[in-house]
Design a protein around this motif. Sequence first.
Motif, mmCIF file in Angstrom:
data_model
loop_
_atom_site.group_PDB
_atom_site.id
_atom_site.type_symbol
_atom_site.label_atom_id
_atom_site.label_comp_id
_atom_site.label_asym_id
_atom_site.label_seq_id
_atom_site.Cartn_x
_atom_site.Cartn_y
_atom_site.Cartn_z
ATOM 1 N N ILE A 194 0.831 -1.204 0.000
ATOM 2 C CA ILE A 194 0.000 0.000 0.000
ATOM 3 C C ILE A 194 0.866 1.254 0.000
ATOM 4 N N ASP A 195 1.969 1.221 0.746
ATOM 5 C CA ASP A 195 2.900 2.355 0.754
ATOM 6 C C ASP A 195 3.474 2.628 -0.628
ATOM 7 N N SER A 196 3.565 1.596 -1.455
ATOM 8 C CA SER A 196 4.140 1.782 -2.792
ATOM 9 C C SER A 196 3.307 2.731 -3.641
ATOM 10 N N GLN A 197 2.036 2.948 -3.240
ATOM 11 C CA GLN A 197 1.217 3.955 -3.934
ATOM 12 C C GLN A 197 1.855 5.338 -3.814
ATOM 13 N N ARG A 198 2.341 5.640 -2.615
ATOM 14 C CA ARG A 198 2.999 6.928 -2.386
ATOM 15 C C ARG A 198 4.319 6.996 -3.144
ATOM 16 N N ASP A 199 5.059 5.892 -3.116
ATOM 17 C CA ASP A 199 6.326 5.853 -3.842
ATOM 18 C C ASP A 199 6.112 6.104 -5.329
ATOM 19 N N LEU A 200 5.052 5.521 -5.876
ATOM 20 C CA LEU A 200 4.755 5.707 -7.294
ATOM 21 C C LEU A 200 4.467 7.176 -7.599
ATOM 22 N N GLN A 201 3.690 7.830 -6.731
ATOM 23 C CA GLN A 201 3.394 9.244 -6.929
ATOM 24 C C GLN A 201 4.675 10.088 -6.874
ATOM 25 N N ILE A 202 5.528 9.794 -5.900
ATOM 26 C CA ILE A 202 6.758 10.567 -5.741
ATOM 27 C C ILE A 202 7.680 10.373 -6.942
ATOM 28 N N ASN A 203 7.775 9.155 -7.443
ATOM 29 C CA ASN A 203 8.604 8.912 -8.621
ATOM 30 C C ASN A 203 8.088 9.677 -9.831
ATOM 31 N N ALA A 204 6.761 9.723 -9.992
ATOM 32 C CA ALA A 204 6.176 10.480 -11.101
ATOM 33 C C ALA A 204 6.439 11.975 -10.926
ATOM 34 N N LEU A 205 6.389 12.446 -9.687
ATOM 35 C CA LEU A 205 6.664 13.860 -9.412
ATOM 36 C C LEU A 205 8.128 14.197 -9.686
ATOM 37 N N LYS A 206 9.026 13.287 -9.383
ATOM 38 C CA LYS A 206 10.443 13.496 -9.684
ATOM 39 C C LYS A 206 10.670 13.536 -11.201
ATOM 40 N N GLN A 207 9.941 12.695 -11.925
ATOM 41 C CA GLN A 207 9.997 12.759 -13.389
ATOM 42 C C GLN A 207 9.544 14.131 -13.877
ATOM 43 N N PHE A 208 8.463 14.614 -13.257
ATOM 44 C CA PHE A 208 7.948 15.932 -13.616
ATOM 45 C C PHE A 208 9.013 17.009 -13.401
ATOM 46 N N ASP A 209 9.703 16.945 -12.268
ATOM 47 C CA ASP A 209 10.748 17.922 -11.969
ATOM 48 C C ASP A 209 11.821 17.941 -13.053
ATOM 49 N N MET A 210 12.265 16.768 -13.461
ATOM 50 C CA MET A 210 13.304 16.682 -14.493
ATOM 51 C C MET A 210 12.799 17.206 -15.828
ATOM 52 N N SER A 211 11.550 16.872 -16.152
ATOM 53 C CA SER A 211 10.958 17.340 -17.400
ATOM 54 C C SER A 211 10.815 18.857 -17.401
ATOM 55 N N LEU A 212 10.381 19.417 -16.265
ATOM 56 C CA LEU A 212 10.220 20.863 -16.152
ATOM 57 C C LEU A 212 11.566 21.569 -16.277
ATOM 58 N N LYS A 213 12.568 21.066 -15.587
ATOM 59 C CA LYS A 213 13.898 21.674 -15.638
ATOM 60 C C LYS A 213 14.441 21.670 -17.062
ATOM 61 N N ALA A 214 14.249 20.559 -17.761
ATOM 62 C CA ALA A 214 14.715 20.454 -19.145
ATOM 63 C C ALA A 214 13.988 21.440 -20.045
ATOM 64 N N LEU A 215 12.673 21.628 -19.809
ATOM 65 C CA LEU A 215 11.892 22.552 -20.626
ATOM 66 C C LEU A 215 12.364 23.983 -20.438
ATOM 67 N N VAL A 216 12.587 24.386 -19.184
ATOM 68 C CA VAL A 216 13.037 25.757 -18.911
ATOM 69 C C VAL A 216 14.467 25.962 -19.428
ATOM 70 N N THR A 217 15.301 24.973 -19.241
ATOM 71 C CA THR A 217 16.684 25.074 -19.710
ATOM 72 C C THR A 217 16.744 25.215 -21.227
ATOM 73 N N SER A 218 15.917 24.462 -21.936
ATOM 74 C CA SER A 218 15.909 24.548 -23.400
ATOM 75 C C SER A 218 15.454 25.928 -23.854
ATOM 76 N N GLY A 219 14.538 26.531 -23.091
ATOM 77 C CA GLY A 219 14.086 27.880 -23.437
ATOM 78 C C GLY A 219 15.184 28.903 -23.259
ATOM 79 N N GLU A 220 15.942 28.785 -22.193
ATOM 80 C CA GLU A 220 17.024 29.736 -21.935
ATOM 81 C C GLU A 220 18.163 29.538 -22.925
ATOM 82 N N VAL A 221 18.438 28.286 -23.280
ATOM 83 C CA VAL A 221 19.484 28.019 -24.273
ATOM 84 C C VAL A 221 19.083 28.604 -25.629
#
Length: 227
Positions: A194-221
């Motif tokens: 049951i705890d793995s539900q939270r882990d799954l959400q956190i992993n998806a949120l970490k993916q989001f962070d990386m995707s967001l950082k890449a999007l902003v970085t590409s804009g500045e580049v």
Amino acid sequence: MRISTLLTLVAVLAGGAAATAPAYASDYVSKEQACHFLPVADSTFALKHTQSVGVLYSENTVATLEYLERYHAVALKGVKNGALDPRIRNAFVNSSDPKLAIEWLHGSLAKEFASVTVYENLDALMQARPDVVVMLDTYSQLVTQRNSQVEARFVAKFYDSNLQYIGKAEGVGAKALTSVWVHDKAAPEIAAQIDSQRDLQINALKQFDMSLKALVTSGEVAQVAGN
């Protein structure tokens, strides 16, 4: 720990949380068009850390937050059930925290931009005239007796001040928890599942962070390259 006790709580969750989670934004594009968004027209606007951001919640996000609040409320009531192992009760409560994802997403945007403000509707946002418009679309589905598929999806679509599409940041995760309902399984194993539900959400949120950082970085580049 009796599996029947666990099933009783999850049956209540299924009813109290309206077991079927909100369907993933099947009308997302049409909703954007209704708000005069132009998702097909690509903007040349570059994202930068110095910009102000105005956020709108999609209907799917509003429905998902309501779903998580109902699920979490029922899980909290289950904490009072003395027949259920406390590790399992706590796992249901922790993994259904309705604030986890939305606060994380707000924090992610705040790290990348100068200011982030959530608006109730498009009219209010357009009057404020932020540099960037974000449509935040989230989806979560948690385990119930009638559902073993756990999912989390977080998408932020970015538009310029004329509502022309810039790009998106995204994080997703999904897994099946069918083994939760195996009879005679030890309480620590069930709690971990049951705890793995939270882990799954956190992993998806970490993916989001990386995707967001890449999007902003590409804009500045892109901006630097154009100078």
